[in-house]
Scaffold this motif. Structure first.
Motif, PDB file in Angstrom:
ATOM      1  N   GLY A 194       0.776  -1.235   0.000  1.00 30.28           N
ATOM      2  CA  GLY A 194       0.000   0.000   0.000  1.00 30.28           C
ATOM      3  C   GLY A 194       0.804   1.279   0.000  1.00 30.28           C
ATOM      4  O   GLY A 194       0.252   2.374   0.132  1.00 30.28           O
ATOM      5  N   VAL A 195       2.128   1.162  -0.137  1.00 32.10           N
ATOM      6  CA  VAL A 195       2.984   2.353  -0.182  1.00 32.10           C
ATOM      7  C   VAL A 195       3.098   2.784  -1.636  1.00 32.10           C
ATOM      8  O   VAL A 195       3.769   2.137  -2.444  1.00 32.10           O
ATOM      9  CB  VAL A 195       4.379   2.058   0.412  1.00 32.10           C
ATOM     10  N   LYS A 196       2.444   3.876  -1.974  1.00 31.03           N
ATOM     11  CA  LYS A 196       2.356   4.320  -3.364  1.00 31.03           C
ATOM     12  C   LYS A 196       2.807   5.772  -3.464  1.00 31.03           C
ATOM     13  O   LYS A 196       2.112   6.673  -3.020  1.00 31.03           O
ATOM     14  CB  LYS A 196       0.925   4.163  -3.883  1.00 31.03           C
ATOM     15  N   GLY A 197       3.958   5.965  -4.023  1.00 30.16           N
ATOM     16  CA  GLY A 197       4.479   7.314  -4.197  1.00 30.16           C
ATOM     17  C   GLY A 197       5.651   7.605  -3.286  1.00 30.16           C
ATOM     18  O   GLY A 197       5.488   7.750  -2.080  1.00 30.16           O
ATOM     19  N   LEU A 198       6.848   7.644  -3.869  1.00 30.17           N
ATOM     20  CA  LEU A 198       8.051   8.003  -3.130  1.00 30.17           C
ATOM     21  C   LEU A 198       8.640   9.277  -3.716  1.00 30.17           C
ATOM     22  O   LEU A 198       8.529   9.540  -4.908  1.00 30.17           O
ATOM     23  CB  LEU A 198       9.095   6.882  -3.210  1.00 30.17           C
ATOM     24  N   ILE A 199       9.260  10.045  -2.853  1.00 31.14           N
ATOM     25  CA  ILE A 199      10.006  11.239  -3.274  1.00 31.14           C
ATOM     26  C   ILE A 199      11.474  10.868  -3.220  1.00 31.14           C
ATOM     27  O   ILE A 199      11.957  10.396  -2.191  1.00 31.14           O
ATOM     28  CB  ILE A 199       9.700  12.424  -2.345  1.00 31.14           C
ATOM     29  N   GLU A 200      12.187  11.058  -4.317  1.00 34.22           N
ATOM     30  CA  GLU A 200      13.607  10.696  -4.405  1.00 34.22           C
ATOM     31  C   GLU A 200      14.468  11.952  -4.458  1.00 34.22           C
ATOM     32  O   GLU A 200      14.265  12.817  -5.290  1.00 34.22           O
ATOM     33  CB  GLU A 200      13.856   9.864  -5.665  1.00 34.22           C
ATOM     34  N   LEU A 201      15.430  12.033  -3.550  1.00 35.30           N
ATOM     35  CA  LEU A 201      16.420  13.111  -3.590  1.00 35.30           C
ATOM     36  C   LEU A 201      17.806  12.492  -3.706  1.00 35.30           C
ATOM     37  O   LEU A 201      18.156  11.585  -2.933  1.00 35.30           O
ATOM     38  CB  LEU A 201      16.368  13.949  -2.307  1.00 35.30           C
ATOM     39  N   GLN A 202      18.592  12.942  -4.691  1.00 34.05           N
ATOM     40  CA  GLN A 202      19.987  12.529  -4.725  1.00 34.05           C
ATOM     41  C   GLN A 202      20.750  13.435  -3.771  1.00 34.05           C
ATOM     42  O   GLN A 202      20.895  14.630  -3.994  1.00 34.05           O
ATOM     43  CB  GLN A 202      20.593  12.613  -6.121  1.00 34.05           C
ATOM     44  N   VAL A 203      21.251  12.838  -2.707  1.00 34.74           N
ATOM     45  CA  VAL A 203      21.921  13.582  -1.647  1.00 34.74           C
ATOM     46  C   VAL A 203      23.263  14.139  -2.118  1.00 34.74           C
ATOM     47  O   VAL A 203      23.659  15.251  -1.777  1.00 34.74           O
ATOM     48  CB  VAL A 203      22.129  12.646  -0.424  1.00 34.74           C
ATOM     49  N   GLY A 204      23.976  13.354  -2.896  1.00 35.36           N
ATOM     50  CA  GLY A 204      25.301  13.754  -3.362  1.00 35.36           C
ATOM     51  C   GLY A 204      25.959  12.584  -4.054  1.00 35.36           C
ATOM     52  O   GLY A 204      25.279  11.671  -4.553  1.00 35.36           O
ATOM     53  N   ILE A 205      27.286  12.579  -4.062  1.00 41.52           N
ATOM     54  CA  ILE A 205      28.064  11.520  -4.699  1.00 41.52           C
ATOM     55  C   ILE A 205      29.045  10.964  -3.673  1.00 41.52           C
ATOM     56  O   ILE A 205      29.534  11.691  -2.818  1.00 41.52           O
ATOM     57  CB  ILE A 205      28.845  12.055  -5.916  1.00 41.52           C
ATOM     58  N   ASP A 206      29.316   9.681  -3.802  1.00 39.69           N
ATOM     59  CA  ASP A 206      30.281   9.037  -2.919  1.00 39.69           C
ATOM     60  C   ASP A 206      31.259   8.249  -3.763  1.00 39.69           C
ATOM     61  O   ASP A 206      30.937   7.807  -4.866  1.00 39.69           O
ATOM     62  CB  ASP A 206      29.551   8.083  -1.959  1.00 39.69           C
ATOM     63  N   GLY A 207      32.464   8.082  -3.260  1.00 43.40           N
ATOM     64  CA  GLY A 207      33.413   7.168  -3.863  1.00 43.40           C
ATOM     65  C   GLY A 207      33.466   5.914  -3.018  1.00 43.40           C
ATOM     66  O   GLY A 207      33.567   5.994  -1.794  1.00 43.40           O
ATOM     67  N   LEU A 208      33.338   4.759  -3.651  1.00 44.46           N
ATOM     68  CA  LEU A 208      33.439   3.505  -2.913  1.00 44.46           C
ATOM     69  C   LEU A 208      34.908   3.101  -2.880  1.00 44.46           C
ATOM     70  O   LEU A 208      35.489   2.712  -3.892  1.00 44.46           O
ATOM     71  CB  LEU A 208      32.589   2.418  -3.558  1.00 44.46           C
ATOM     72  N   VAL A 209      35.498   3.229  -1.709  1.00 42.63           N
ATOM     73  CA  VAL A 209      36.947   3.149  -1.548  1.00 42.63           C
ATOM     74  C   VAL A 209      37.373   1.776  -1.034  1.00 42.63           C
ATOM     75  O   VAL A 209      36.714   1.191  -0.178  1.00 42.63           O
ATOM     76  CB  VAL A 209      37.419   4.234  -0.554  1.00 42.63           C
ATOM     77  N   ILE A 210      38.476   1.265  -1.567  1.00 43.66           N
ATOM     78  CA  ILE A 210      39.195   0.173  -0.915  1.00 43.66           C
ATOM     79  C   ILE A 210      40.331   0.842  -0.151  1.00 43.66           C
ATOM     80  O   ILE A 210      41.169   1.538  -0.738  1.00 43.66           O
ATOM     81  CB  ILE A 210      39.722  -0.855  -1.927  1.00 43.66           C
ATOM     82  N   ALA A 211      40.314   0.673   1.160  1.00 42.72           N
ATOM     83  CA  ALA A 211      41.220   1.438   2.024  1.00 42.72           C
ATOM     84  C   ALA A 211      42.193   0.517   2.742  1.00 42.72           C
ATOM     85  O   ALA A 211      41.980  -0.693   2.864  1.00 42.72           O
ATOM     86  CB  ALA A 211      40.419   2.246   3.036  1.00 42.72           C
ATOM     87  N   GLN A 212      43.257   1.129   3.229  1.00 45.18           N
ATOM     88  CA  GLN A 212      44.302   0.424   3.972  1.00 45.18           C
ATOM     89  C   GLN A 212      44.702   1.268   5.178  1.00 45.18           C
ATOM     90  O   GLN A 212      44.349   2.450   5.267  1.00 45.18           O
ATOM     91  CB  GLN A 212      45.518   0.200   3.075  1.00 45.18           C
ATOM     92  N   ALA A 213      45.418   0.664   6.096  1.00 46.99           N
ATOM     93  CA  ALA A 213      45.903   1.401   7.262  1.00 46.99           C
ATOM     94  C   ALA A 213      46.824   2.527   6.812  1.00 46.99           C
ATOM     95  O   ALA A 213      47.500   2.441   5.774  1.00 46.99           O
ATOM     96  CB  ALA A 213      46.650   0.452   8.196  1.00 46.99           C
TER      97      ALA A 213
END
Length: 354
Positions: free
Chosen positions: A109-128
């Motif tokens: 019964g959930v009909k109608g969503l409002i979509e906001l693009q918040v921003g951009i992210d980089g998906l990082v592989i990180a190290q110490a």
């Protein structure tokens, strides 16, 4: 007027007119939940939390929103589970909503969503911070973590040197997000699929047998080379900071916030910097979203004001306060369109979702 009654007003009168009427009625009644509740992505969580804090300072007459980190998939499922005070009003997402999720919303019964693009992210592989791991490619990552690389049998690589002679002889150990996380979906799309499709035979397989292609390209090994770190990205940061041999997968903002302890492993020679992510030069860039249940806007006081606060240039712009949290601003046309969406409560065009 209680919560569901306000929603029925919305359905009967049409959304735009109902927002004003039902919000006014809700303000005069103790029957509606007035505290905004948001669930979803751990990556978007710190940004939405910052907006919630600013919203409370600007609008002290409204209770502070509750923001929970449940993972993108889990959050959307909770939001789509139904209408009423027991269900969340919005969900953060580190990927775009899926057609199957919209269908689940409609079923409840959930009909109608409002979509906001918040921003951009980089998906990082990180190290110490003190580690010295060189650059990786998407193919390197796929060959290291796939359960059945290119469909040629179980993965037997034990060190990164087994994957690529140019890499160090360090045991493969990557701590990443669980399947419920939008970050895991993004990892599959931006690393595993790209690496898998670097082999022409896999591109051909996608055309002939998409199910087999998905399994070969996205299934990760279960022998300890890939370790699920849970929905809390800060825990992944802590684990790799304490273990220079391990790598971790999380969003750029967490790396920025913990730059004294961790740093990125360059991807195809490109570092994960604000400018590289904003320009699209960094290969593993992704949009971030928040989805709002339109039917709840009339029933929860402060929803309009909260959306207006999120979609403000001083919030999500290049010089906004979310930039200090590590958010990379979306392109200006996207931000302008988002301001209009928040102001007019424009519904998502579901026909554009695959």
């Amino acid at each position: 007027m209680n919560f569901l009654a306000a929603i029925r007003v919305s359905a009967a009168l049409g959304f735009g007119l109902a927002v004003t009427l039902a919000a006014g009625l809700a303000a005069c009644s103790g029957g509606s939940r007035t505290q905004i509740r948001i669930v979803g992505s751990s990556t978007v969580y710190p940004f939405t939390t910052a907006v919630a804090e600013q919203f409370k300072r600007k609008w002290p007459q409204f209770p502070a929103p509750i923001v929970e980190s449940t993972g993108t998939g889990g959050g959307i499922k909770l939001m789509c589970a139904g209408l009423g005070a027991q269900f969340p009003d919005a969900s953060n997402a580190s990927r775009r909503i899926k057609r199957s999720e919209l269908d689940d919303c409609a079923k409840h019964g959930v009909k109608g969503l409002i979509e906001l693009q918040v921003g951009i992210d980089g998906l990082v592989i990180a190290q110490a911070r003190g580690a010295s791991f060189p650059s990786l490619t998407e193919r390197d990552v796929y060959l290291a973590l796939a359960a059945n690389p290119f469909g040629k049998g179980p993965n037997t690589a034990r060190t990164w040197k087994d994957v690529n002679p140019a890499l160090p002889a360090i045991r493969i150990e990557v701590i990443g997000p669980p399947p419920t996380s939008g970050t895991r979906d993004s990892f599959n799309e931006l690393y595993m699929l790209k690496g898998c499709n670097s082999e022409p035979a896999m591109q051909a397989l996608k055309k002939s047998d998409e199910t087999a292609h998905k399994k070969i390209c996205e299934q990760v090994r279960e022998d300890g080379a890939f370790i699920e770190g849970g929905e809390n990205d800060n825990l992944i940061v802590q684990k790799i900071a304490a273990n220079p041999q391990a790598l971790g997968v999380f969003g750029f903002s967490f790396m920025e916030e913990n730059s004294d302890r961790v740093k990125d492993v360059p991807l195809a020679g490109v570092t994960a910097s604000y400018d590289n992510i904003a320009s699209g030069t960094y290969p593993a860039s992704r949009p971030l979203f928040i989805y709002i249940k339109a039917q709840h806007v009339p029933a929860v006081r402060g929803m309009r004001e909260f959306l207006a606060e999120y979609a403000r240039e001083s919030t999500w712009g290049r010089a906004g306060y979310l930039a200090r949290k590590g958010l990379v601003a979306a392109p200006e046309p996207v931000r302008r369109a988002g301001e209009v969406t928040a102001r007019n409560l424009t519904l998502l065009d579901e026909g554009a979702i695959k």
